[in-house]
Design an enzyme around this catalytic site. Structure first.
Site, PDB file in Angstrom:
ATOM      1  N   CYS A 113       0.820  -1.227   0.000  1.00  0.00           N
ATOM      2  CA  CYS A 113       0.000   0.000   0.000  1.00  0.00           C
ATOM      3  C   CYS A 113       0.846   1.267   0.000  1.00  0.00           C
ATOM      4  CB  CYS A 113      -0.935   0.018   1.206  1.00  0.00           C
ATOM      5  SG  CYS A 113      -1.982  -1.419   1.297  1.00  0.00           S
ATOM      6  N   HIS A 256      -3.630   7.120   3.700  1.00  0.00           N
ATOM      7  CA  HIS A 256      -3.962   5.881   2.987  1.00  0.00           C
ATOM      8  C   HIS A 256      -5.392   5.486   3.342  1.00  0.00           C
ATOM      9  CE1 HIS A 256      -4.003   1.922   1.426  1.00  0.00           C
ATOM     10  NE2 HIS A 256      -3.762   1.298   2.569  1.00  0.00           N
ATOM     11  N   ASN A 286     -10.136  -0.291   0.345  1.00  0.00           N
ATOM     12  CA  ASN A 286      -8.681  -0.165   0.339  1.00  0.00           C
ATOM     13  C   ASN A 286      -8.157  -0.632  -1.024  1.00  0.00           C
ATOM     14  OD1 ASN A 286      -5.924  -0.432   0.672  1.00  0.00           O
ATOM     15  ND2 ASN A 286      -6.048  -1.465   2.659  1.00  0.00           N
TER      16      ASN A 286
HETATM   17  N1  COA Z   1     -18.270  -9.590   9.181  1.00  0.00           N
HETATM   18  C1  COA Z   1     -18.704  -9.970  10.396  1.00  0.00           C
HETATM   19  N2  COA Z   1     -17.885 -10.331  11.366  1.00  0.00           N
HETATM   20  C2  COA Z   1     -16.563 -10.313  11.123  1.00  0.00           C
HETATM   21  C3  COA Z   1     -16.037  -9.925   9.877  1.00  0.00           C
HETATM   22  C4  COA Z   1     -16.956  -9.567   8.886  1.00  0.00           C
HETATM   23  N3  COA Z   1     -16.560  -9.162   7.664  1.00  0.00           N
HETATM   24  N4  COA Z   1     -14.692 -10.018   9.931  1.00  0.00           N
HETATM   25  C5  COA Z   1     -14.371 -10.419  11.166  1.00  0.00           C
HETATM   26  N5  COA Z   1     -15.497 -10.611  11.883  1.00  0.00           N
HETATM   27  C6  COA Z   1     -15.628 -11.052  13.273  1.00  0.00           C
HETATM   28  C7  COA Z   1     -14.443 -11.860  13.761  1.00  0.00           C
HETATM   29  O1  COA Z   1     -14.604 -13.202  13.409  1.00  0.00           O
HETATM   30  C8  COA Z   1     -14.516 -11.637  15.248  1.00  0.00           C
HETATM   31  O2  COA Z   1     -15.469 -12.505  15.775  1.00  0.00           O
HETATM   32  P1  COA Z   1     -15.261 -13.204  17.221  1.00  0.00           P
HETATM   33  O3  COA Z   1     -15.154 -12.066  18.201  1.00  0.00           O
HETATM   34  O4  COA Z   1     -16.486 -14.024  17.373  1.00  0.00           O
HETATM   35  O5  COA Z   1     -13.997 -13.966  17.087  1.00  0.00           O
HETATM   36  C9  COA Z   1     -15.078 -10.232  15.381  1.00  0.00           C
HETATM   37  O6  COA Z   1     -15.656  -9.898  14.103  1.00  0.00           O
HETATM   38  C10 COA Z   1     -14.068  -9.191  15.772  1.00  0.00           C
HETATM   39  O7  COA Z   1     -12.943  -9.336  14.962  1.00  0.00           O
HETATM   40  P2  COA Z   1     -11.708  -8.400  15.156  1.00  0.00           P
HETATM   41  O8  COA Z   1     -10.623  -8.844  14.242  1.00  0.00           O
HETATM   42  O9  COA Z   1     -11.393  -8.243  16.592  1.00  0.00           O
HETATM   43  O10 COA Z   1     -12.338  -6.991  14.658  1.00  0.00           O
HETATM   44  P3  COA Z   1     -11.668  -5.594  14.654  1.00  0.00           P
HETATM   45  O11 COA Z   1     -12.462  -4.631  15.442  1.00  0.00           O
HETATM   46  O12 COA Z   1     -10.199  -5.627  14.901  1.00  0.00           O
HETATM   47  O13 COA Z   1     -11.870  -5.172  13.120  1.00  0.00           O
HETATM   48  C11 COA Z   1     -10.596  -5.059  11.082  1.00  0.00           C
HETATM   49  C12 COA Z   1     -11.281  -5.948  12.099  1.00  0.00           C
HETATM   50  C13 COA Z   1      -9.911  -5.935  10.048  1.00  0.00           C
HETATM   51  C14 COA Z   1     -11.633  -4.184  10.437  1.00  0.00           C
HETATM   52  C15 COA Z   1      -9.541  -4.179  11.845  1.00  0.00           C
HETATM   53  O14 COA Z   1      -8.702  -4.973  12.622  1.00  0.00           O
HETATM   54  C16 COA Z   1      -8.717  -3.365  10.908  1.00  0.00           C
HETATM   55  O15 COA Z   1      -9.193  -2.421  10.310  1.00  0.00           O
HETATM   56  N6  COA Z   1      -7.416  -3.680  10.779  1.00  0.00           N
HETATM   57  C17 COA Z   1      -6.551  -2.997   9.851  1.00  0.00           C
HETATM   58  C18 COA Z   1      -6.838  -3.539   8.503  1.00  0.00           C
HETATM   59  C19 COA Z   1      -6.232  -2.771   7.398  1.00  0.00           C
HETATM   60  O16 COA Z   1      -6.679  -1.709   7.096  1.00  0.00           O
HETATM   61  N7  COA Z   1      -5.211  -3.348   6.765  1.00  0.00           N
HETATM   62  C20 COA Z   1      -4.612  -2.836   5.624  1.00  0.00           C
HETATM   63  C21 COA Z   1      -3.551  -1.875   5.992  1.00  0.00           C
HETATM   64  S1  COA Z   1      -2.725  -1.421   4.551  1.00  0.00           S
END
Ligand code: COA
Length: 329
Positions: A113, A256, A286
């Site tokens: 990215c 970003h 993204n």
């Molecule tokens: N729909 C519904 N539930 C989902 C899901 C989806 N698309 N994706 C994950 N979940 C669930 C998980 O299974 C988890 O369930 P559990 O608690 O029963 O295990 C729950 O949601 C929470 O997951 P978690 O990973 O803790 O969520 P989060 O608040 O951290 O949000 C992201 C997840 C990916 C949105 C967040 O971590 C994020 O934005 N990370 C950075 C990602 C990014 O931008 N990367 C690129 C950088 S270049």
């Protein structure tokens, strides 16, 4: 070292087809409510049959038109991508062929990215060596070709698109803006936090093998989130300090476009008010290396970036990689 680098033109292009959160609800166990509350994303544009170079070509034509240049005026083509048309040859060589030109320097940049910002710094270096250079820097990605559509934690995040910029040294002509500075960084110790494990020499394809999930994007979301916010904020302060600026001097922050919560957290950490923070992640998702040039091009087009504005760009991606750029329009 002070180098005069001008932004002559910006352009972007996204495929026509839109994949909404409601469409995703039919593919994986997710909901519009979960996706919008955790990421701020509602839609993303996805390709049907276009490739990385197809999108790069359209964005490049727009940037060249804004710059008032012909493709043949270019001296270098830099494409930032990890989803090029083929492992070999590079997307930049294919783009050169598509633009109908030859005997220019062409190279791809692999910084996920952060690739476009790495491309800006590479262009600055070329211009420092050869001030007459006219450089096309493109970020183009078909993220949907590397998404595991069975993994709900990643497949809802990404979209396809391309953005391009034409950069020159001093050429006595009119310019859109000036690229004042770039700072880039990385930390390979965190490489597996956001990775495609298969398909390289560490885990090569073997003829007849099934394609497993290790050939698609895997991410430790929470860890990436934390590092993204911390590193984008600190490198932004670094690039500003090099010019005696503080975050109060910034007119527009273009982060970003990974996730609305990351965008807001970076703005908050830098004490930049929300109305100065540009965001289009709700419509594009993204788009990795394409995210910054799409955002810059769109912000310029709709007047969110105005003449005289000091624009702070900051990015983060797999590697892990990150960087910031300072632009004066
Ligand atoms: N729909 C519904 N539930 C989902 C899901 C989806 N698309 N994706 C994950 N979940 C669930 C998980 O299974 C988890 O369930 P559990 O608690 O029963 O295990 C729950 O949601 C929470 O997951 P978690 O990973 O803790 O969520 P989060 O608040 O951290 O949000 C992201 C997840 C990916 C949105 C967040 O971590 C994020 O934005 N990370 C950075 C990602 C990014 O931008 N990367 C690129 C950088 S270049």
């Amino acid at each position: 070292m002070s180098i005069n680098v001008h932004i002559k033109g910006l352009g972007h292009h996204v495929p026509e087809k839109i994949l909404s959160n409601q469409d995703l609800e039919k593919i994986v166990d997710t909901s519009d409510e979960w996706i919008t509350s955790r990421t701020g994303i509602s839609n993303r544009h996805i390709v049907e049959d276009e490739t990385c170079v197809d999108l790069a070509y359209e964005a490049s034509l727009k940037a060249l038109k804004k710059a008032g240049l012909e493709a043949d005026d270019l001296t270098h083509i830099i494409v930032a991508t990890f989803t090029g048309d083929r492992p070999l040859p590079s997307a930049s060589c294919l783009l050169m062929e598509r633009l109908g030109i030859k005997q220019k320097a062409a190279m791809d940049i692999a910084a996920a990215c952060s690739g476009f910002v790495y491309g800006l710094e590479t262009a600055r270096a070329f211009i420092a060596l050869h001030p007459e250079s006219k450089i096309l820097v493109v970020g183009s990605e078909i993220l949907t070709s590397r998404v595991n559509w069975k993994d709900r934690s990643t497949c809802v995040l990404f979209g396809d698109g391309a953005g391009a910029a034409v950069l020159t040294g001093d050429d006595g002509a009119e310019h859109d803006g000036k690229l004042l500075d770039v700072v880039i960084s990385a930390d390979g110790a965190l490489s597996m936090a956001l990775a495609i494990k298969g398909g390289g020499s560490a885990l090569p394809y073997h003829l007849g093998d099934n394609v497993g999930e290790e050939y698609f994007i895997e991410m430790r979301g929470r860890e990436v989130f934390k590092h993204a916010v911390r590193n984008m904020a600190s490198i932004s302060k670094e690039v500003l300090a090099r010019h005696g600026y503080t975050t109060d001097d910034v007119d527009v922050l273009v982060p970003h476009q990974a996730n609305q919560r990351i965008i807001e957290a970076v703005g908050k950490k830098l004490s930049i008010p929300v109305e100065k923070v540009f965001s289009n992640v709700s419509r594009f998702g993204n788009t990795s290396a394409a995210s910054i040039p799409i955002a810059l091009s769109e912000a310029k087009e709709i007047g969110a970036i105005k003449e005289g504005d000091l624009v702070l760009v900051t990015t983060f991606g797999g590697g892990l990689t990150w960087g910031s750029a300072l632009l004066q329009f």
